[in-house]
Write a protein that holds these residues in place. Structure first.
Motif, PDB file in Angstrom:
ATOM      1  N   THR A 119      36.880  41.521  40.320  1.00 49.57           N
ATOM      2  CA  THR A 119      35.675  41.340  40.833  1.00 49.57           C
ATOM      3  C   THR A 119      35.513  39.877  41.212  1.00 49.57           C
ATOM      4  O   THR A 119      34.459  39.456  41.233  1.00 49.57           O
ATOM      5  CB  THR A 119      34.623  41.419  39.495  1.00 49.57           C
ATOM      6  OG1 THR A 119      34.952  40.495  38.403  1.00 49.57           O
ATOM      7  CG2 THR A 119      34.433  42.742  38.920  1.00 49.57           C
ATOM      8  N   ASP A 120      36.821  39.545  41.335  1.00 47.36           N
ATOM      9  CA  ASP A 120      36.648  37.806  42.215  1.00 47.36           C
ATOM     10  C   ASP A 120      36.037  37.899  43.626  1.00 47.36           C
ATOM     11  O   ASP A 120      35.914  39.143  44.315  1.00 47.36           O
ATOM     12  CB  ASP A 120      38.234  37.465  42.407  1.00 47.36           C
ATOM     13  CG  ASP A 120      38.517  37.068  40.920  1.00 47.36           C
ATOM     14  OD1 ASP A 120      38.119  37.125  40.004  1.00 47.36           O
ATOM     15  OD2 ASP A 120      39.918  36.691  40.845  1.00 47.36           O
ATOM     16  N   GLY A 167      39.785  41.706  35.146  1.00 44.13           N
ATOM     17  CA  GLY A 167      40.675  40.893  35.840  1.00 44.13           C
ATOM     18  C   GLY A 167      40.335  40.152  36.986  1.00 44.13           C
ATOM     19  O   GLY A 167      39.241  39.761  36.992  1.00 44.13           O
ATOM     20  N   THR A 168      41.036  40.433  38.152  1.00 44.50           N
ATOM     21  CA  THR A 168      40.682  39.763  39.409  1.00 44.50           C
ATOM     22  C   THR A 168      39.792  40.885  40.292  1.00 44.50           C
ATOM     23  O   THR A 168      39.473  40.587  41.354  1.00 44.50           O
ATOM     24  CB  THR A 168      41.730  39.429  40.148  1.00 44.50           C
ATOM     25  OG1 THR A 168      42.842  40.420  40.360  1.00 44.50           O
ATOM     26  CG2 THR A 168      42.609  38.363  39.456  1.00 44.50           C
ATOM     27  N   ARG A 188      30.853  35.587  36.539  1.00 46.55           N
ATOM     28  CA  ARG A 188      30.641  36.395  37.654  1.00 46.55           C
ATOM     29  C   ARG A 188      29.483  36.201  38.601  1.00 46.55           C
ATOM     30  O   ARG A 188      29.540  35.985  39.689  1.00 46.55           O
ATOM     31  CB  ARG A 188      31.021  37.818  37.159  1.00 46.55           C
ATOM     32  CG  ARG A 188      32.475  38.012  36.764  1.00 46.55           C
ATOM     33  CD  ARG A 188      32.615  39.276  36.170  1.00 46.55           C
ATOM     34  NE  ARG A 188      34.025  39.663  35.885  1.00 46.55           N
ATOM     35  CZ  ARG A 188      34.684  39.143  34.806  1.00 46.55           C
ATOM     36  NH1 ARG A 188      33.945  38.724  33.680  1.00 46.55           N
ATOM     37  NH2 ARG A 188      35.958  39.505  34.417  1.00 46.55           N
ATOM     38  N   GLN A 213      33.779  42.413  47.111  1.00 50.70           N
ATOM     39  CA  GLN A 213      33.373  42.176  45.804  1.00 50.70           C
ATOM     40  C   GLN A 213      32.466  43.311  45.310  1.00 50.70           C
ATOM     41  O   GLN A 213      32.742  43.720  44.057  1.00 50.70           O
ATOM     42  CB  GLN A 213      32.664  40.864  45.594  1.00 50.70           C
ATOM     43  CG  GLN A 213      32.936  40.214  44.184  1.00 50.70           C
ATOM     44  CD  GLN A 213      31.957  40.742  43.197  1.00 50.70           C
ATOM     45  OE1 GLN A 213      30.796  41.095  43.481  1.00 50.70           O
ATOM     46  NE2 GLN A 213      32.133  40.658  42.050  1.00 50.70           N
ATOM     47  N   ASN A 232      37.021  42.277  29.618  1.00 51.06           N
ATOM     48  CA  ASN A 232      37.485  41.206  30.426  1.00 51.06           C
ATOM     49  C   ASN A 232      38.815  41.171  31.095  1.00 51.06           C
ATOM     50  O   ASN A 232      38.963  40.926  32.156  1.00 51.06           O
ATOM     51  CB  ASN A 232      37.173  39.746  29.605  1.00 51.06           C
ATOM     52  CG  ASN A 232      36.553  38.760  30.464  1.00 51.06           C
ATOM     53  OD1 ASN A 232      36.167  38.903  31.612  1.00 51.06           O
ATOM     54  ND2 ASN A 232      36.432  37.525  29.925  1.00 51.06           N
ATOM     55  N   GLU A 233      39.521  41.521  30.147  1.00 58.08           N
ATOM     56  CA  GLU A 233      41.117  41.817  30.677  1.00 58.08           C
ATOM     57  C   GLU A 233      41.229  42.836  31.854  1.00 58.08           C
ATOM     58  O   GLU A 233      42.073  42.428  32.736  1.00 58.08           O
ATOM     59  CB  GLU A 233      42.061  41.852  29.435  1.00 58.08           C
ATOM     60  CG  GLU A 233      42.281  40.510  28.637  1.00 58.08           C
ATOM     61  CD  GLU A 233      43.496  40.937  27.650  1.00 58.08           C
ATOM     62  OE1 GLU A 233      44.142  41.900  27.587  1.00 58.08           O
ATOM     63  OE2 GLU A 233      43.691  40.140  26.652  1.00 58.08           O
TER      64      GLU A 233
END
Length: 191
Positions: free
Chosen positions: A72-73, A69-70, A128, A87, A65-66
């Motif tokens: 997959t924003d 990060g971003t 997500r 994405q 998860n870390e």
């Protein structure tokens, strides 16, 4: 004399544990990785790991998860296809990277572990998928996507092929694949 900052020491230990777990998972897979090996490599006691995580899979899940990060924003530029492409390229890049092999190991392990499956879905997948659904809902409201399209089905239609390649190792996920998925999908999804 200044006392050591316990928070910083704990954060260093936490990062060492996560890095050790991810490295071991990359080297030998999640199934063969043990808490003992993680503790040894991180230079901590097993009790330190169990203080923060209930299992090795939970450590790996936090690390994945870390790492994600971003990457997959979802952007929202007003152009649905451009936003999806940005994405989805992030997702394809992650799934094709050996660095993210622990993510694929978690998916495999979740098939036989209901607690891990629930944690994995709640912590990594659902947030997500929710972001994808919200971006698609905004596109529906703007008339860029058919109003009658089931958004959960659209998410599965778009991302299923990427996961198929990554999990079954038929071919690596790629930018060309993302472009083809979007081309094929939106020939039937646009208004």
């Amino acid at each position: 004399m200044t006392q050591p900052n316990q928070d910083r020491r704990s954060e260093r230990a936490r990062q060492a544990i996560i890095e050790a777990a991810l490295d071991l998972c990359r080297e030998q897979g999640l199934a063969r990785t043990t808490i003992e090996e993680i503790a040894k490599r991180a230079g901590v006691g097993k009790q330190t790991i169990y203080r923060w995580w209930p299992s090795k899979a939970a450590v790996v899940e936090d690390g994945v998860n870390e790492m994600a990060g971003t990457a997959t924003d979802f952007p929202n530029t007003g152009d649905l296809l451009a936003d999806l492409r940005t994405q989805m390229l992030g997702v394809a890049s992650i799934l094709a990277s050996p660095r993210f092999a622990p993510y694929l190991s978690l998916i495999g392990a979740a098939q036989d572990d209901p607690d891990l499956a629930s944690s994995f879905l709640d912590g990594l997948v659902k947030p997500r998928v929710g972001a994808a659904r919200e971006r698609l809902r905004a596109a529906q409201e703007q008339g860029q996507l058919r109003a009658d399209a089931d958004l959960d089905d659209v998410v599965e239609l778009l991302y299923g092929p990427i996961y198929y390649r990554a999990l079954l190792r038929t071919r690596p996920p790629s930018a060309d694949q993302v472009d083809e998925i979007l081309r094929l999908a939106f020939a039937g999804l646009t208004t």
